[in-house]
Design an enzyme around this catalytic site. Structure first.
Site, short mmCIF file in Angstrom:
data_model
loop_
_atom_site.label_atom_id
_atom_site.label_comp_id
_atom_site.label_asym_id
_atom_site.label_seq_id
_atom_site.Cartn_x
_atom_site.Cartn_y
_atom_site.Cartn_z
N SER A 46 0.82 -1.22 0.00
CA SER A 46 0.00 0.00 0.00
C SER A 46 0.85 1.26 0.00
O SER A 46 0.35 2.35 -0.31
CB SER A 46 -0.93 0.01 1.22
N GLY A 240 -4.31 -2.04 -0.85
CA GLY A 240 -3.45 -1.70 -1.98
C GLY A 240 -3.22 -0.21 -2.07
O GLY A 240 -3.81 0.58 -1.31
N GLY A 242 -2.64 3.71 -4.08
CA GLY A 242 -3.13 4.57 -5.15
C GLY A 242 -4.58 5.00 -5.04
O GLY A 242 -5.27 4.75 -4.05
N CYS A 267 -9.55 -2.24 3.53
CA CYS A 267 -8.85 -1.00 3.19
C CYS A 267 -9.20 -0.54 1.77
O CYS A 267 -10.30 -0.07 1.53
CB CYS A 267 -7.35 -1.15 3.40
N LEU A 268 -8.30 -0.67 0.80
CA LEU A 268 -8.65 -0.33 -0.58
C LEU A 268 -9.88 -1.11 -1.02
O LEU A 268 -10.66 -0.65 -1.85
CB LEU A 268 -7.47 -0.63 -1.52
N GLN A 271 -13.09 0.75 -0.73
CA GLN A 271 -13.20 1.78 -1.75
C GLN A 271 -13.58 1.17 -3.10
O GLN A 271 -14.41 1.73 -3.83
CB GLN A 271 -11.87 2.53 -1.83
N ASN A 309 -3.91 2.57 6.99
CA ASN A 309 -2.96 3.05 5.99
C ASN A 309 -3.73 3.37 4.72
O ASN A 309 -3.85 2.55 3.83
CB ASN A 309 -1.88 1.99 5.72
N HIS A 351 -7.26 -2.13 8.86
CA HIS A 351 -6.59 -3.42 8.63
C HIS A 351 -6.85 -4.37 9.80
O HIS A 351 -6.12 -4.35 10.79
CB HIS A 351 -5.09 -3.21 8.46
N GLU A 353 -6.15 -7.38 9.90
CA GLU A 353 -5.02 -8.32 9.98
C GLU A 353 -3.84 -7.72 10.72
O GLU A 353 -2.84 -8.41 10.99
CB GLU A 353 -4.59 -8.76 8.58
#
Length: 373
Positions: A46, A240, A242, A267-268, A271, A309, A351, A353
């Site tokens: 990430s 991930g 970007g 996370c990503l 989105q 993150n 996260h 994890e």
């Protein structure tokens, strides 16, 4: 002494001592508030395209070991620290942070007032920067030009970090699971999950394997039909790097699989899921990065401390009516969780994890496994 220089897009220049590789690198300068876990952070995909700066002042004191990497390499473009510890004390450590960065060709700089730089970012927002560590004379104008040329949101970093092909973890002899049993000794359940690798951290796989679930990791461009061929009991969309607005091809795949199997976004992943159902995302001023972020569950009122993150967030108002926000950030109220009202589809912005950080949210993996019938 190797010279080290950090040049920001706004023209700010910070000089210190270089370490790691003698190189020049460009990336979006971001900060993390985690006190430990620099090895996990540097190897988290990430952070691709970014220069990482911890707020904790002393870095490197416990070295780098063979176990705590979240991928096979360092993905951060550069590393900025207040004080680098040249020696290290830990029974499992195999090399110093200096040697670690050298091994992967990543430049670092120490001796900077990182908290002053963090205050600048919190005030003005994250911005492109250029880091240089070498002995020759430094051309500041050249570094400034490199920083100003970077448009972070125009680059699809997911395609860069996603591993090619399909890889199977669990249910047999492999690097994470082991023959016949998961990491914690549980027998394999016979359940299988497809993980869309947008830059997945290894511990996502470990947590699923630990619950007796086999994981098939596939490239980010894998089609819905190819995913179905694996006959999975569930789907995980990974973390991930970007701008998620660039990932229409992943969102399109997820859209086809909603209602076909349980889906869990991390996370990503939240989105991507938001875009798949017609929602939108936006860029945060300086993002959430660290291991001490409070998240409030709206149903119970309980607050958990999480590892985060990300630099983008889901626009709650853009979500369709059958998707509800389940959790929010305790600091700024941004979306931290969402789910479908009736289908087994949910996602979180943080996260669960961990690695690094607290394990308060591990229960989400248990909930996902229970969804798979």
């Amino acid at each position: 002494m190797v010279k080290g220089v950090l040049v920001l897009k706004d023209g700010s220049i910070y000089a210190g001592e270089g370490f790691g590789a003698e190189a020049v690198a460009v990336g979006e300068l971001v900060f993390s508030t985690a006190m430990t876990g620099y090895q996990e952070a540097l190897t988290d995909p990430s952070y691709a395209g970014q220069i990482l700066m911890p707020t904790y002042p002393l870095i490197g004191n416990y070295g780098v070991n063979d176990e705590d990497g979240e991928s096979k390499k360092i993905w951060a473009q550069g590393f900025v620290v207040r004080e680098r510890c040249e020696g290290f004390e830990h029974a499992k450590a195999r090399e110093s942070i200096d040697e670690f960065l050298k091994r992967f060709g990543v430049p670092g700089i120490s001796g900077l007032d990182t908290r002053a730089i963090v205050r600048k970012i919190r005030s003005e927002g994250v911005m492109p920067a250029c880091i240089a560590a070498y002995e020759r004379e430094i051309d500041f104008n050249e570094l400034l030009a490199k920083a100003r040329a970077l448009d972070y949101s125009s680059i699809d970093f997911v395609r860069e970090v996603s591993e090619k092909g399909a890889k199977v973890y669990g249910g047999g002899e492999d690097e994470i699971g082991g023959a016949g049993k998961g990491r914690e000794g549980r027998a394999w359940s016979g359940k299988k999950v497809v993980l869309i690798d947008c830059g997945a951290k290894r511990n996502i796989v470990r947590e699923l394997n630990a619950r007796g679930v086999q994981v098939v990791s596939v490239n980010c461009e894998t089609s819905a039909d190819e995913i179905r061929k694996h006959e999975p009991d569930g789907l995980v969309i990974s973390n991930g790097p970007g701008d998620p607005a660039l990932l229409g091809y992943v969102a399109g795949t997820v859209k086809q699989l909603i209602g076909k199997m349980p889906i869990f976004g991390i996370c990503l992943g939240i989105q991507v899921l938001a875009h798949a159902v017609g929602g939108k995302t936006y860029k945060l001023k300086f993002g959430h990065r660290g291991a001490n972020h409070p998240v409030k569950d709206l149903a119970s009122g309980r607050v958990r401390i999480t590892t985060q993150n990300h630099g983008f967030a889901v626009d709650a108002k853009s979500l369709p009516k059958d998707y509800v926000v389940t959790q929010v950030n305790g600091n700024d109220g941004t979306v931290e969780g969402m789910r479908h009202e009736s289908l087994p589809v949910f996602a979180v912005q943080y996260h669960p994890e961990a690695h690094p950080g607290p394990r308060d949210s591990e229960y989400l993996f248990d909930e996902f496994v229970k969804m798979m019938k």
